[in-house]
Design a protein around this motif. Structure first.
Motif, PDB file in Angstrom:
ATOM      1  N   THR A  68       0.281  -1.206  -0.071  1.00 33.51           N
ATOM      2  CA  THR A  68       0.187   0.390  -0.148  1.00 33.51           C
ATOM      3  C   THR A  68       1.064   1.255   0.088  1.00 33.51           C
ATOM      4  N   CYS A  69       2.282   0.896   0.571  1.00 35.53           N
ATOM      5  CA  CYS A  69       3.085   2.439   1.065  1.00 35.53           C
ATOM      6  C   CYS A  69       3.290   2.641  -0.201  1.00 35.53           C
ATOM      7  N   ALA A  70       3.917   1.444  -1.224  1.00 33.67           N
ATOM      8  CA  ALA A  70       4.198   1.963  -2.496  1.00 33.67           C
ATOM      9  C   ALA A  70       3.668   2.513  -3.612  1.00 33.67           C
ATOM     10  N   LEU A  71       2.670   2.181  -3.512  1.00 28.05           N
ATOM     11  CA  LEU A  71       0.865   2.798  -4.292  1.00 28.05           C
ATOM     12  C   LEU A  71       1.125   3.390  -4.062  1.00 28.05           C
ATOM     13  N   ALA A  98       2.311   9.366  -5.742  1.00 27.78           N
ATOM     14  CA  ALA A  98       2.486  11.045  -5.392  1.00 27.78           C
ATOM     15  C   ALA A  98       3.723  11.287  -6.461  1.00 27.78           C
ATOM     16  N   ALA A  99       4.515  10.175  -7.027  1.00 31.51           N
ATOM     17  CA  ALA A  99       5.958  10.523  -7.377  1.00 31.51           C
ATOM     18  C   ALA A  99       5.629  10.619  -8.644  1.00 31.51           C
ATOM     19  N   ALA A 100       4.153  10.216  -9.065  1.00 34.55           N
ATOM     20  CA  ALA A 100       3.616  10.464 -10.790  1.00 34.55           C
ATOM     21  C   ALA A 100       2.862  11.706 -11.094  1.00 34.55           C
ATOM     22  N   ALA A 109      -6.912  11.049  -2.210  1.00 35.76           N
ATOM     23  CA  ALA A 109      -5.983   9.892  -2.049  1.00 35.76           C
ATOM     24  C   ALA A 109      -4.199  10.799  -2.643  1.00 35.76           C
ATOM     25  N   MET A 110      -4.278  11.508  -3.573  1.00 37.21           N
ATOM     26  CA  MET A 110      -2.965  11.773  -4.092  1.00 37.21           C
ATOM     27  C   MET A 110      -1.918  13.210  -2.930  1.00 37.21           C
ATOM     28  N   ILE A 111      -2.428  13.695  -2.218  1.00 41.30           N
ATOM     29  CA  ILE A 111      -2.154  14.345  -0.611  1.00 41.30           C
ATOM     30  C   ILE A 111      -2.184  13.732   0.686  1.00 41.30           C
ATOM     31  N   ALA A 112      -2.564  12.545   0.538  1.00 41.96           N
ATOM     32  CA  ALA A 112      -2.911  11.297   1.706  1.00 41.96           C
ATOM     33  C   ALA A 112      -1.311  11.902   2.958  1.00 41.96           C
ATOM     34  N   GLY A 113       0.320  10.939   2.140  1.00 42.49           N
ATOM     35  CA  GLY A 113       1.131  11.643   2.519  1.00 42.49           C
ATOM     36  C   GLY A 113       1.280  12.766   3.092  1.00 42.49           C
ATOM     37  N   SER A 114       0.122  14.053   2.837  1.00 44.54           N
ATOM     38  CA  SER A 114       1.115  15.453   3.489  1.00 44.54           C
ATOM     39  C   SER A 114       0.291  15.712   4.853  1.00 44.54           C
ATOM     40  N   LEU A 115      -0.913  14.379   4.931  1.00 46.09           N
ATOM     41  CA  LEU A 115      -2.318  15.172   6.077  1.00 46.09           C
ATOM     42  C   LEU A 115      -1.707  14.991   7.841  1.00 46.09           C
ATOM     43  N   PRO A 116      -0.357  14.164   7.615  1.00 47.79           N
ATOM     44  CA  PRO A 116      -0.169  14.378   8.872  1.00 47.79           C
ATOM     45  C   PRO A 116       0.644  15.727   9.765  1.00 47.79           C
ATOM     46  N   TYR A 165      -2.109   7.904 -13.658  1.00 50.66           N
ATOM     47  CA  TYR A 165      -3.041   8.051 -13.047  1.00 50.66           C
ATOM     48  C   TYR A 165      -4.201   8.134 -12.703  1.00 50.66           C
ATOM     49  N   PRO A 166      -5.026   7.847 -13.858  1.00 51.95           N
ATOM     50  CA  PRO A 166      -6.116   7.182 -12.861  1.00 51.95           C
ATOM     51  C   PRO A 166      -6.312   5.936 -12.129  1.00 51.95           C
ATOM     52  N   LEU A 167      -5.453   4.530 -13.620  1.00 49.42           N
ATOM     53  CA  LEU A 167      -5.238   3.478 -12.768  1.00 49.42           C
ATOM     54  C   LEU A 167      -4.806   3.832 -11.103  1.00 49.42           C
ATOM     55  N   LEU A 168      -3.941   3.971 -10.302  1.00 50.95           N
ATOM     56  CA  LEU A 168      -3.314   4.559  -9.811  1.00 50.95           C
ATOM     57  C   LEU A 168      -4.290   5.538  -8.910  1.00 50.95           C
ATOM     58  N   GLY A 169      -4.617   6.744  -8.979  1.00 52.98           N
ATOM     59  CA  GLY A 169      -5.545   7.493  -8.230  1.00 52.98           C
ATOM     60  C   GLY A 169      -7.004   6.632  -7.871  1.00 52.98           C
ATOM     61  N   ALA A 170      -7.335   5.416  -8.736  1.00 55.47           N
ATOM     62  CA  ALA A 170      -8.783   4.711  -8.215  1.00 55.47           C
ATOM     63  C   ALA A 170      -7.671   3.777  -7.466  1.00 55.47           C
ATOM     64  N   LEU A 171      -7.095   3.092  -7.178  1.00 57.57           N
ATOM     65  CA  LEU A 171      -5.730   1.890  -6.288  1.00 57.57           C
ATOM     66  C   LEU A 171      -6.390   2.805  -5.178  1.00 57.57           C
TER      67      LEU A 171
END
Length: 342
Positions: free
Chosen positions: A82-85, A90-92, A190-197, A312-318
């Motif tokens: 999940t972290c890799a996804l 975020a990288a894409a 989902a796109m900015i979930a990593g910055s929500l901390p 983006y569409p596939l990774l974003g949906a996952l």
């Protein structure tokens, strides 16, 4: 002041080049007035829910990062996937925004190797702002609030042009509008979930204020952008970049304004993606800034269009689905009230 900074930081993450060009607005909110309002309302409710729920889940499980929450909810093996996804998303996205910055620079700068120069300068600027954390993202968000509304107001004041028949389209059903709005909100969260901390240091009351301020600012921009699309729908319904197409009628100053708005939107999202990506990488804490920038540069080589259209569409949906799973379950308050907890 912390509430304003958080609201601007969140705003900088959800407004990217797709918003400033009008592409996202045409797809998700280019409907009749009532359906568009329903879609905007659902998008805002989904964003506020996920932005408030995810930090609450981190507090509940004693985590300080998205990767820690994934380990607590899914276990070590599934957490790595999940972290890799989330890191790939975020990288894409960072690569797409960096490529957009470079393309805009190549259009505006009349120098040799303008694309490469703009690419390197934008990456260095994004790294400098991301190193400041919330304050850097808030600075980018402040630039957005100055440029994007000015562009939208000028486009809204343009003559609507001649009436014409629109192509046959499906009715703007309330269910379809609600689904599009909810999907838009989940994808952005989902796109900015990593910055929500960044929200964790705030107490519950301050966090609610920050989220309400963010919802008010973003809702106003969405409503204004939706009005522009509906007013000029016959002219832009087949345009890949609606606001850019409309800006032709604003003269040279309008061309510069739309270019600056798109650059600010792309750069601000790049900053948020670098902030979100660094903690998700398998490196020691605090050492993820350079690898995050290197990943953004690597993805930027694929170009903006290929990343947005395919990756983006596939990774974003996952990742949106994973984020909803992470946010599921009883709230801490409900858990404390349950008989089993007593």
């Amino acid at each position: 002041m912390a509430c304003v900074s958080i609201a601007l930081a969140l705003l900088s993450g959800v407004i990217g080049a797709g918003f400033a060009s009008g592409r996202e607005i045409l797809h998700f909110f280019g409907m009749r007035s009532g359906a568009s309002a329903a879609s905007i309302a659902c998008a805002l409710m989904m964003l506020v829910y996920l932005f408030s729920r995810l930090p609450a889940q981190m507090e509940r499980f004693g985590c300080a990062s998205l990767s820690g929450l994934c380990r607590a909810r899914f276990g070590p093996r599934m957490a790595r996937l999940t972290c890799a996804l989330f890191a790939l998303l975020a990288a894409a996205t960072a690569g797409a925004m960096l490529s957009a910055c470079a393309e805009l620079g190549a259009l505006l700068l009349n120098v040799r190797h303008a694309y490469g120069f703009s690419l390197c300068a934008s990456l260095l600027l994004g790294m400098a702002l991301s190193a400041r954390g919330m304050q850097g993202a808030a600075a980018a968000g402040a630039a957005l609030t100055a440029l994007v509304p000015a562009l939208l107001v000028r486009l809204l004041l343009l003559p609507a042009g001649e009436a014409c028949f629109l192509p046959t389209m499906t009715p703007d059903l309330p269910v379809r509008a609600a689904a599009l709005g909810a999907a838009y909100g989940a994808l952005n969260a989902a796109m900015i979930a990593g910055s929500l901390p960044l929200l964790l240091p705030l107490d519950g009351r301050m966090r609610r204020r920050a989220l309400l301020l963010f919802a008010a600012l973003f809702g106003a921009m969405l409503a204004l952008a939706s009005c522009v699309i509906r007013r000029h729908l016959p002219a832009v319904c087949h345009q890949p970049l609606p606001f850019v197409y409309l800006s032709r009628n604003l003269g040279p100053g309008g061309y510069l304004l739309v270019a600056m708005s798109m650059y600010a939107a792309a750069l601000s999202t790049l900053v948020c993606m670098l902030i979100a990506l660094a903690p998700l990488l398998p490196v020691r804490p605090g050492a993820g800034r350079m690898p995050a920038a290197a990943l953004a540069l690597a993805f930027a080589l694929f170009g903006f269009e290929s990343l947005v259209a395919r990756v983006y569409p596939l990774l974003g949906a996952l990742c949106a689905g994973l984020l909803l799973v992470l946010c599921a379950g009883p709230s801490p308050a409900a858990q404390n009230r349950s008989p089993s907890s007593r």
